[in-house]
Scaffold this motif. Structure first.
Motif, PDB file in Angstrom:
ATOM      1  N   TYR A  58     -14.566 -33.254  44.761  1.00  0.00           N
ATOM      2  CA  TYR A  58     -15.499 -33.725  43.729  1.00  0.00           C
ATOM      3  C   TYR A  58     -16.909 -33.787  44.296  1.00  0.00           C
TER       4      TYR A  58
ATOM      5  N   ASN B 252     -16.398 -26.704  33.917  1.00  0.00           N
ATOM      6  CA  ASN B 252     -15.682 -27.927  33.553  1.00  0.00           C
ATOM      7  C   ASN B 252     -14.245 -27.628  33.183  1.00  0.00           C
TER       8      ASN B 252
ATOM      9  N   THR C 131     -10.519 -28.801  35.022  1.00  0.00           N
ATOM     10  CA  THR C 131      -9.811 -29.706  34.125  1.00  0.00           C
ATOM     11  C   THR C 131      -8.859 -30.623  34.887  1.00  0.00           C
TER      12      THR C 131
ATOM     13  N   ASN D  17     -10.667 -33.291  36.827  1.00  0.00           N
ATOM     14  CA  ASN D  17     -11.202 -34.313  35.914  1.00  0.00           C
ATOM     15  C   ASN D  17     -10.110 -35.288  35.510  1.00  0.00           C
ATOM     16  N   ARG D  18      -8.973 -34.695  35.201  1.00  0.00           N
ATOM     17  CA  ARG D  18      -7.883 -35.526  34.715  1.00  0.00           C
ATOM     18  C   ARG D  18      -7.368 -36.432  35.826  1.00  0.00           C
TER      19      ARG D  18
ATOM     20  N   ARG E 233      -8.944 -37.565  38.382  1.00  0.00           N
ATOM     21  CA  ARG E 233      -9.888 -38.654  38.649  1.00  0.00           C
ATOM     22  C   ARG E 233      -9.819 -39.715  37.550  1.00  0.00           C
ATOM     23  N   ASN E 234      -9.607 -39.273  36.334  1.00  0.00           N
ATOM     24  CA  ASN E 234      -9.451 -40.246  35.253  1.00  0.00           C
ATOM     25  C   ASN E 234      -8.308 -41.197  35.524  1.00  0.00           C
TER      26      ASN E 234
ATOM     27  N   GLU F  32     -17.106 -36.283  34.353  1.00  0.00           N
ATOM     28  CA  GLU F  32     -16.418 -35.037  34.628  1.00  0.00           C
ATOM     29  C   GLU F  32     -17.402 -34.076  35.279  1.00  0.00           C
ATOM     30  N   ILE F  33     -16.851 -32.973  35.776  1.00  0.00           N
ATOM     31  CA  ILE F  33     -17.708 -32.002  36.451  1.00  0.00           C
ATOM     32  C   ILE F  33     -18.819 -31.499  35.535  1.00  0.00           C
TER      33      ILE F  33
ATOM     34  N   GLN G 276     -20.173 -33.047  33.039  1.00  0.00           N
ATOM     35  CA  GLN G 276     -21.178 -34.099  32.845  1.00  0.00           C
ATOM     36  C   GLN G 276     -22.087 -34.218  34.048  1.00  0.00           C
TER      37      GLN G 276
END
Lengths: 727, 103
Positions: free
Chosen positions: A54, A99, A103, A106-107, A109-110, A135-136, A138
């Motif tokens: 990240y 992004n 995916t 992002n997920r 990290r969420n 997210e990436i 953003q």
């Protein structure tokens, strides 16, 4: 099973792909899939790697954006805008591809940053209140704004505002996508905190300058059209360039400069437009003023007073004209202004209300306070003309149209009770004299009245129809009654029995004498009606309305003449002699002097009798030379012709009825409210009377006084403007 | 209606064929209840019309008049609800006995 991976090698290959994606270079499908699976492998290998990739990715984005920033240095104004836009479009679509490539990261990290980092946790479960990690995609946007916008904001905003001004001036019209795209790149924070304020300020300044220019170059009509076009164009521009949250603000800035701040000028010219009924200009001005808070106030006032002025002038000119002229003129006024309302003000409900108010004032306008308002009477007369047999040959559709015209005007008549009085008088005459064009048309009209004023208003009119319909049955039953009892009457007799409460008929009539065999028809019928058919009823015969058809046998041609019973009584005398003195006729017929004079003059006017003057007094001779174009005719009977006194009688009776109605209404209201203050009482009384008449305040006060005197209610001792009900 | 009973014999003798013969005669009459007072003392409305309640319910046909032995008359519906409270005539306090019902 987690397989250990070589992070550095994986990142090195990913880096290349990331660069290609961001710069929109073609990426092979296999490489794309491999990268996604690499990211997957990193993510599942350890949470440490997740953070690492990240951060590496973020670093990479920063350096990429910094590179773009350098590329943009030394470029200014339009060129900057263009170049910036190109980079932005490329970068933003690249970032969105990126992004989706990330995916899985992002997920992951969420999940990690959720309240519980357990992998099994259901997605979206408990994260509602916590901010999700960026997210990436953003991150890409954030960095773009931090690095590039920060650097070029002043120049960018200036160039943009210049481009927007050009668009407003319609010179060097900028490419919409470019302007919109650049604005979009600003992101929410910068757009709201910096750009929008500058935009609004520029908008105000621009339209202040534009206003001065428009005022100078156009007359009023041209000016409002130009302003209208300006506002329309600005609305379109908002759609084209700006974020939806700014639309109303930009428009408001434009409108307040061009119209709201000019309201006095616009209102001032409004009077002239209304006076000349300039529909196009009014429509344009209406559309402008509509945009301003409370902007239509003056326009509404102007329209109202204009309609009143024109309408009242017309009413004054119509004094002593026929009721058809009056109705036609009223319709013309109402048509003229309803067209105006429709075309200039697009059926705006506020204008329709004002129209109704003004037309009401016109229709209920009286030339002076002493002359009564004629609208109710005139409309009833006009309706009579429509429904009377033989006046005009209208088709059903025309008739229906004309009836609707009456209704359209009737709606605005204040004295609806007065209309009802006249209407029922004329209806009675039509029904008794068999003078209606058709009962269907009559019923249609009553239905229309009922829609406006309700059941009670038309119930008596309905009763009249019921009576007429019942009479057919009554007469056929009467003939079977005669057969059964073996009674033979000497004439072909029929009776019309009417309910005394429903029919506005005068019950007093002159005595008269007819041959006893005729007399027997009446008594036989009376006996049948009051004992066999009904119980507890009594009949009063109305000879002035009763009609007979007589055959005249003494002439070259056989004539059939329709007469009243009085006329019949006189004519039957001539079966015995050809001439009578007036005194003899009086003796034989028993008619009162007034009725006798009327009857004789009607027969004389019809040329059936010839009046001869001699020393002993007048005598009346049968006209043996009588002739008429028609074989069947009717002698006009003067007795039902109405006199002016009768009309004043209607008016004074209505006054009495209104007082009773108001008292009853007040009592009813007080009974349910017990305590009520003066103004609310007035308001309620007026509301409850509106379908009959509009009571004057003076009259209501008078009725309140009467009720206080009669101990139905009293003034509140503490508060003088309150009333108490006395049970 | 007054009708004179003048003796017809004093008139000149009739001719052989009448000059005027009656083909049709339509006599118009108003009916009302044969009552001494034309309003109902209970609801204060005309007896010719229906009573207040029936007017509201739009069933005016059935609202007829009743006469008592005392010759006072009311709407049938009005006196019916009165009789729930008292069986005396509201006007003269005599016992209420129906004399006839209007039709």
């Amino acid at each position: 099973m987690r397989k250990s991976i070589d992070y550095d090698a994986t990142w090195a290959s990913l880096r290349k792909v990331i660069f290609d994606v961001l710069t929109l270079k073609p990426v092979d499908r296999i490489i794309w899939s491999d990268s996604i699976s690499d990211i997957y492998s990193i993510c599942i290998s350890s949470s440490e790697y997740i953070e690492r990739i990240y951060n590496d990715c973020k670093e990479f984005l920063i350096s990429h954006i910094t590179h773009i920033k350098k590329e943009l240095t030394g470029v200014y104004s339009q060129a900057l805008l263009k170049k910036y836009y190109e980079y932005w479009i490329k970068f933003s679509s690249g970032a969105s591809y990126l992004n989706s490539m990330f995916t899985y990261l992002n997920r992951s990290r969420n999940y990690m940053h959720g309240s519980d980092s357990s992998y099994e946790q259901m997605p979206y479960s408990s994260q509602e209140n916590e901010e999700l990690p960026a997210e990436i995609g953003q991150i890409a946007m954030q960095q773009w704004q931090e690095i590039i916008i920060e650097e070029y904001q002043v120049e960018l905003v200036n160039v943009l505002l210049a481009a927007i001004e050009n668009d407003r001036k319609e010179e060097n019209i900028p490419v919409a996508d470019l302007v919109q795209g650049v604005i979009h790149s600003f992101g929410k924070f910068f757009y709201q905190s910096v750009f929008e304020a500058r935009l609004l300020e520029e908008t105000k300044n621009f339209y202040a300058r534009e206003l001065a220019r428009l005022r100078e170059s156009y007359d009023f009509s041209g000016f409002i059209k130009a302003v209208k076009n300006r506002i329309d164009a600005e609305q379109h521009r908002c759609q084209k360039f700006f974020h939806v949250s700014s639309h109303s603000k930009v428009l408001k800035a434009c409108i307040s400069r061009l119209t709201a701040e000019q309201i006095d000028y616009l209102n001032c010219e409004c009077a002239r437009l209304v006076k000349n009924e300039l529909i196009d200009d009014l429509n344009c001005l209406y559309k402008l003023l509509r945009l301003v808070d409370n902007g239509l106030k003056v326009m509404l006032q102007e329209i109202e007073s204009h309609i009143k002025r024109i309408g009242k002038l017309l009413v004054i000119n119509l004094f002593r004209k026929t009721c058809e002229d009056y109705v036609n003129a009223m319709l013309k006024v109402s048509d003229r202004f309803s067209t105006l309302i429709q075309q200039a003000f697009e059926e705006d409900p506020e204008f329709k209300t004002i129209f109704g108010k003004a037309i009401r004032a016109v229709i209920n306008h009286s030339n002076s306070s002493s002359t009564p308002i004629r609208a109710a009477e005139i409309l009833a007369r006009y309706a009579d003309i429509l429904l009377k047999k033989g006046s005009k040959n209208w088709s059903d559709a025309e008739l229906d149209d004309k009836q609707s015209h009456v209704i359209n005007l009737f709606k605005y008549v204040d004295d609806k009770d007065l209309f009802q009085k006249f209407y029922s008088k004329f209806l009675a005459k039509r029904l008794i004299m068999n003078g209606s064009i058709s009962l269907d048309a009559e019923e249609e009209m009553i239905k229309k009245l009922k829609i406006i004023c309700g059941y009670e208003y038309t119930s008596r009119l309905h009763q009249m129809f019921t009576d007429i319909r019942l009479n057919e049955g009554v007469n056929s039953e009467f003939s079977s009654y005669l057969n059964k009892k073996n009674i033979k009457l000497t004439v072909n007799f029929s009776a019309s029995v009417l309910q005394s409460g429903a029919w506005p008929l005068n019950q007093t009539s002159s005595p008269y004498s007819i041959p006893p065999d005729l007399e027997r028809s009446l008594t036989t019928f009376e006996e049948y009606y009051c004992t066999s058919l009904h119980r507890g009823r009594k009949l009063v015969w109305l000879p002035y309305l009763s009609t007979a058809e007589l055959r005249m046998t003494y002439l070259k041609k056989g004539y059939y003449v329709t007469t009243t019973t009085y006329q019949m009584a006189v004519l039957l005398l001539y079966n015995n002699a050809l001439s009578y003195t007036g005194r003899d006729i009086a003796t034989w017929t028993q008619l009162t002097e007034k009725e006798l004079i009327r009857t004789l003059s009607s027969l004389e006017a019809a040329k059936i009798l010839i009046k001869e003057n001699s020393r002993e007094g007048n005598s009346y001779k049968l006209n043996l030379e009588f002739g008429n174009k028609r074989t069947k005719f009717k002698i006009a009977s003067s007795s039902i012709r109405e006199s002016p006194q009768e009309i004043t009688k209607v008016h004074s009776r209505i006054e009495e009825e209104r007082k009773l109605f108001l008292q009853a209404t007040i009592v009813r209201i007080m009974k349910s409210r017990k305590v009520l203050n003066h103004n609310s009482l007035l308001e309620e009384v007026i509301k409850m009377s509106v379908n009959r008449f509009s009571p004057s305040i003076v009259l209501i006060k008078k009725c309140i006084e009467l009720l206080i005197e009669k101990d139905y209610m009293k003034r509140n001792e503490g508060r003088q403007d309150e009333y108490n009900y006395i049970a | 209606m007054e009708k004179s009973s003048t003796s017809k014999s004093s008139k000149p003798a009739p001719k052989e064929e009448s000059l005027f013969t009656i083909k049709k005669w339509n006599a118009v009459a108003l009916w009302s209840w044969d009552v001494t007072c034309d309003t109902c003392a209970i609801c204060k409305l005309l007896l010719v019309d229906a009573c207040m309640k029936c007017q509201n319910e739009i069933k005016t046909e059935d609202c007829v008049v009743v006469w008592g032995e005392c010759n006072h008359s009311f709407h049938r519906c009005c006196i019916a609800s009165w009789l729930n409270k008292s069986n005396r005539c509201p006007l003269c306090q005599r016992e209420w006995i129906v004399q006839r019902i209007g039709r």
